[in-house]
Design a protein around this motif. Structure first.
Motif, mmCIF file in Angstrom:
data_model
loop_
_atom_site.group_PDB
_atom_site.id
_atom_site.type_symbol
_atom_site.label_atom_id
_atom_site.label_comp_id
_atom_site.label_asym_id
_atom_site.label_seq_id
_atom_site.Cartn_x
_atom_site.Cartn_y
_atom_site.Cartn_z
ATOM 1 N N LEU A 1 5.259 -4.981 -4.536
ATOM 2 C CA LEU A 1 5.627 -5.439 -3.203
ATOM 3 C C LEU A 1 5.427 -4.297 -2.213
ATOM 4 C CD1 LEU A 1 8.963 -7.273 -4.157
ATOM 5 C CD2 LEU A 1 6.720 -8.324 -3.780
ATOM 6 N N GLY A 2 4.947 -4.616 -1.023
ATOM 7 C CA GLY A 2 4.656 -3.583 -0.039
ATOM 8 C C GLY A 2 5.406 -3.767 1.261
ATOM 9 N N LYS A 3 5.657 -2.640 1.940
ATOM 10 C CA LYS A 3 6.276 -2.620 3.263
ATOM 11 C C LYS A 3 5.707 -1.429 4.016
ATOM 12 C CE LYS A 3 9.189 -4.831 4.611
ATOM 13 N NZ LYS A 3 9.252 -6.027 5.467
ATOM 14 N N LYS A 4 4.861 -1.718 5.031
ATOM 15 C CA LYS A 4 4.170 -0.662 5.780
ATOM 16 C C LYS A 4 3.406 0.228 4.805
ATOM 17 C CE LYS A 4 7.022 -0.729 9.933
ATOM 18 N NZ LYS A 4 7.873 0.045 10.853
ATOM 19 N N ASP A 5 3.713 1.544 4.766
ATOM 20 C CA ASP A 5 2.955 2.425 3.883
ATOM 21 C C ASP A 5 3.759 2.833 2.652
ATOM 22 O OD1 ASP A 5 4.775 3.987 5.193
ATOM 23 O OD2 ASP A 5 3.371 5.543 5.816
ATOM 24 N N GLU A 6 4.746 2.006 2.270
ATOM 25 C CA GLU A 6 5.476 2.207 1.024
ATOM 26 C C GLU A 6 5.299 0.970 0.149
ATOM 27 O OE1 GLU A 6 9.157 5.224 2.117
ATOM 28 O OE2 GLU A 6 9.599 3.094 1.837
#
Length: 309
Positions: A195-200
């Motif tokens: 799962l991704g969120k922005k650049d994390e």
């Protein structure tokens, strides 16, 4: 910034929670479990929450069941109990019914073995017995050296994935592994979530089967077919991970495309990567129709000889 208690999870859970690393500009927070028992032990230890990110959001383990009962299926304690004692939900009966049907009708593989005369075996060779030949038995002999294959399966479901498609994928995965192992393959099965969120990004790995170990249908039921596994347990793991972007709070990231997953995780081309039911074309209307899609997706002809109907 003063180190928070949750960041000490690196040392407290060494080998499970990895230190973040970057791939193509994305900081990946990886968590790895060697099996469901290790996941159970981890959650039972009540790992510290990342209140730097999740400070304004109530833990998924403590959600009010009166308001979220339908969404979560059952409470956190029951979800955790199933990790240790086995998953007893209506899906298991349906899965066994479908597998029995599939086993009776599918004709997709041929065992790559041959019958040879031997000193020992399971069947007596009458001619050898009568002539007092040392090789009085028949036995099966593999025609090729054992080969190895690793399968990675995405535990995520999208909003488009109907329940029947998710269950069918579990049945077909079990049958595919049986098919490979009946044809001289040794199979390792890893489940993952990305799962991704922005650049994390959050990268969860759970090993469900090692080479030369058996895979039982009920072992894959819980992580691959239950919303509660995802919402209750995986999200509780995420709350223990030292993310730094506060946008994780409340949304727990978005699904990453299959191609991006392969690129970011550097999955070797020789491995088999199985996406969500929607990604691999399963609709859940018919097990037979989904079987055709599944076997085409994994390119079954690369692994076994397919019998023509």
């Amino acid at each position: 910034m003063i180190e928070q208690d949750y960041t000490k999870n690196y040392e407290r859970y060494e080998g499970i929670i990895k230190r973040p690393y970057e791939v193509d500009g994305v900081k990946i927070y990886e968590v790895e479990f060697l099996g469901l028992n290790e996941l159970y032990d981890f959650l039972s230890s009540n790992p510290p929450l990342n209140d730097f990110v999740f400070s304004s959001f109530k833990s998924h383990g403590d959600m009010d069941d009166k308001h979220f009962a339908e969404f979560y299926q059952f409470d956190y304690s029951k979800a955790l109990e199933y990790l240790h004692g086995g998953y007893a939900e209506e899906n298991i009966e349906r899965m066994f019914e479908l597998k029995k049907l599939f086993d009776a009708e599918t004709k997709y593989y041929v065992n790559k073995t041959r019958v040879v005369k031997s000193f020992t075996g399971s069947r007596i060779c009458i001619n050898g017995f009568v002539s007092n030949s040392p090789k009085k038995f028949y036995r099966l002999e593999r025609m090729e050296e054992k080969k190895f294959v690793t399968i990675h399966i995405n535990m995520s479901f999208s909003i488009q994935d109907v329940k029947s498609a998710v269950v069918n994928r579990g049945v077909l995965l079990k049958n595919f592994i049986d098919m490979l192992e009946n044809n001289n393959y040794s199979v390792r099965l890893n489940s993952f979530m990305f799962l991704g969120k922005k650049d994390e990004a959050f990268y969860l790995k759970i090993h469900l089967k090692d080479n030369n170990s058996n895979l039982y249908l009920d072992n894959i039921m819980y992580p691959l077919t239950s919303n509660a596994f995802l919402r209750r347990l995986v999200f509780r793991v995420m709350e223990s991970v030292p993310f730094q972007i506060k946008d994780w709070n409340g949304s727990y990231g978005g699904e990453v495309t299959e191609e991006d997953i392969k690129n970011l995780l550097k999955i070797p081309d020789k491995d088999i990567c199985i996406g969500t039911p929607t990604q691999i074309g399963l609709k859940g209307n018919s097990l037979e129709e989904d079987a055709v899609k599944f076997l085409d997706y994994v390119d079954v002809g690369n692994y076994v000889r397919v019998m023509k109907k």
